[in-house]
Design a protein around this motif. Structure first.
Motif, mmCIF file in Angstrom:
data_model
loop_
_atom_site.group_PDB
_atom_site.id
_atom_site.type_symbol
_atom_site.label_atom_id
_atom_site.label_comp_id
_atom_site.label_asym_id
_atom_site.label_seq_id
_atom_site.Cartn_x
_atom_site.Cartn_y
_atom_site.Cartn_z
ATOM 1 N N PRO A 100 -1.307 6.307 0.362
ATOM 2 C CA PRO A 100 -1.934 6.634 1.646
ATOM 3 C C PRO A 100 -2.047 5.382 2.511
ATOM 4 N N ALA A 101 -2.121 5.582 3.806
ATOM 5 C CA ALA A 101 -2.182 4.464 4.750
ATOM 6 C C ALA A 101 -3.349 3.531 4.444
ATOM 7 N N ALA A 102 -4.494 4.101 4.079
ATOM 8 C CA ALA A 102 -5.671 3.270 3.801
ATOM 9 C C ALA A 102 -5.432 2.367 2.593
ATOM 10 N N GLU A 103 -4.747 2.905 1.584
ATOM 11 C CA GLU A 103 -4.436 2.113 0.391
ATOM 12 C C GLU A 103 -3.451 1.000 0.717
ATOM 13 N N ARG A 104 -2.473 1.315 1.543
ATOM 14 C CA ARG A 104 -1.498 0.289 1.929
ATOM 15 C C ARG A 104 -2.190 -0.851 2.661
ATOM 16 N N THR A 105 -3.097 -0.493 3.545
ATOM 17 C CA THR A 105 -3.836 -1.524 4.283
ATOM 18 C C THR A 105 -4.678 -2.375 3.345
ATOM 19 N N ASN A 130 1.225 -11.128 -9.340
ATOM 20 C CA ASN A 130 1.868 -10.337 -10.381
ATOM 21 C C ASN A 130 1.020 -9.105 -10.722
ATOM 22 N N GLN A 131 -0.274 -9.322 -10.865
ATOM 23 C CA GLN A 131 -1.184 -8.224 -11.197
ATOM 24 C C GLN A 131 -1.226 -7.190 -10.066
ATOM 25 N N LEU A 132 -1.233 -7.666 -8.829
ATOM 26 C CA LEU A 132 -1.299 -6.759 -7.681
ATOM 27 C C LEU A 132 -0.044 -5.892 -7.595
ATOM 28 N N VAL A 133 1.106 -6.503 -7.790
ATOM 29 C CA VAL A 133 2.365 -5.770 -7.730
ATOM 30 C C VAL A 133 2.418 -4.706 -8.823
ATOM 31 N N ARG A 134 2.009 -5.064 -10.018
ATOM 32 C CA ARG A 134 2.012 -4.098 -11.121
ATOM 33 C C ARG A 134 1.045 -2.940 -10.836
ATOM 34 N N GLU A 135 -0.061 -3.240 -10.206
ATOM 35 C CA GLU A 135 -1.028 -2.190 -9.869
ATOM 36 C C GLU A 135 -0.431 -1.217 -8.859
ATOM 37 N N VAL A 136 0.265 -1.759 -7.861
ATOM 38 C CA VAL A 136 0.889 -0.893 -6.857
ATOM 39 C C VAL A 136 1.994 -0.054 -7.483
ATOM 40 N N GLU A 198 8.250 -3.881 -0.030
ATOM 41 C CA GLU A 198 9.149 -2.772 -0.338
ATOM 42 C C GLU A 198 8.381 -1.603 -0.944
ATOM 43 N N LEU A 199 7.486 -1.905 -1.869
ATOM 44 C CA LEU A 199 6.716 -0.846 -2.530
ATOM 45 C C LEU A 199 5.761 -0.152 -1.568
ATOM 46 N N LEU A 200 5.228 -0.919 -0.625
ATOM 47 C CA LEU A 200 4.288 -0.339 0.338
ATOM 48 C C LEU A 200 5.001 0.330 1.505
ATOM 49 N N GLY A 201 6.308 0.115 1.609
ATOM 50 C CA GLY A 201 7.033 0.654 2.748
ATOM 51 C C GLY A 201 6.647 -0.035 4.027
ATOM 52 N N LYS A 202 6.288 -1.307 3.923
ATOM 53 C CA LYS A 202 5.832 -2.078 5.085
ATOM 54 C C LYS A 202 6.616 -3.376 5.166
#
Length: 226
Positions: A100-105, A130-136, A198-202
């Protein structure tokens, strides 16, 4: 009587000879049969070859550099292409969802904090990246148990950045061992940023900070940026 028997014998001989000629093919007929078989085999081989080439082209177009990476790793086109098709099949069974947009932000803001932390704590910043990317990835629906499979799964839908993920992971592992220098860590953060966008589409949404834009002095060392 003898003449009658002779005529009948001759008649039977002619019938047998005629039947033999009709049943047993001539050399010309055999040649045409052989040619026909060869043509059928060649057509089948050509159809198989072009089908294989088209399938290979489709995989190359979809996976890009990852196709060649897999080929170099497995050293066999058949094995490499089988692996890539297996990835497609496996990932098709996942439930990959956009955030969702809120999560991406929220994740973009978390990244900006990590990027700022790099100035004084580059090792910690890379670990958090690294941790943030894995969470996404996990929230998007990509299993993250085991790096190699996670990278392989990611290559199906995001082939352009999976090599960034591998490079960042290698540096992250070196950082855990205390042998990665600041320049390597900076590269890792840049790789993680590209993957996160890339994962966030942003793509292009994350604003560079000074340390990533043009370089700066850190612990007495100037950090150039490409």
């Amino acid at each position: 009587m003898a003449q009658t028997l002779r005529r009948r014998s001759q008649h039977i001989h002619e019938l047998l000879h005629r039947h033999y000629r009709e049943v047993v093919p001539t050399n010309t007929q055999i040649l045409w049969i052989v040619i026909a078989v060869i043509v059928v085999v060649l057509i089948g081989a050509a159809a198989w070859y072009f089908t294989r080439q088209k399938r290979s082209q489709k995989l190359r177009e979809r996976f890009g550099p990852e196709y060649h990476h897999t080929l170099r790793t497995l050293k066999s086109r058949d094995v490499a292409e089988s692996e890539l098709r297996e990835r497609e099949k496996r990932v098709s069974q996942y439930r990959i969802v956009p955030l969702p947009a809120a999560e991406r932000t929220r994740y973009l803001e978390s990244w900006m904090a990590i990027q700022s932390q790099f100035v004084d704590q580059p090792e910690t910043a890379v670990a958090k990246a690294n941790q943030l990317v894995r969470e996404v990835m996990d929230l998007r629906g990509y299993p993250t148990v085991g790096f190699e499979q996670a990278a392989a799964d990611l290559s199906v839908n995001h082939p352009a950045v999976v090599e960034h993920y591998r490079a960042a992971h290698r540096i992250s592992e070196r950082s855990k061992q205390g042998v990665a220098d600041t320049e390597e860590l900076r590269h890792a953060l840049v790789y993680y940023r590209a993957l996160l966008e890339e994962l966030l589409g942003k793509r292009g949404a994350i604003r560079d900070q000074t340390v990533l834009e043009g370089g700066r002095e850190h612990n007495g060392k100037f950090i150039p940026v490409e």
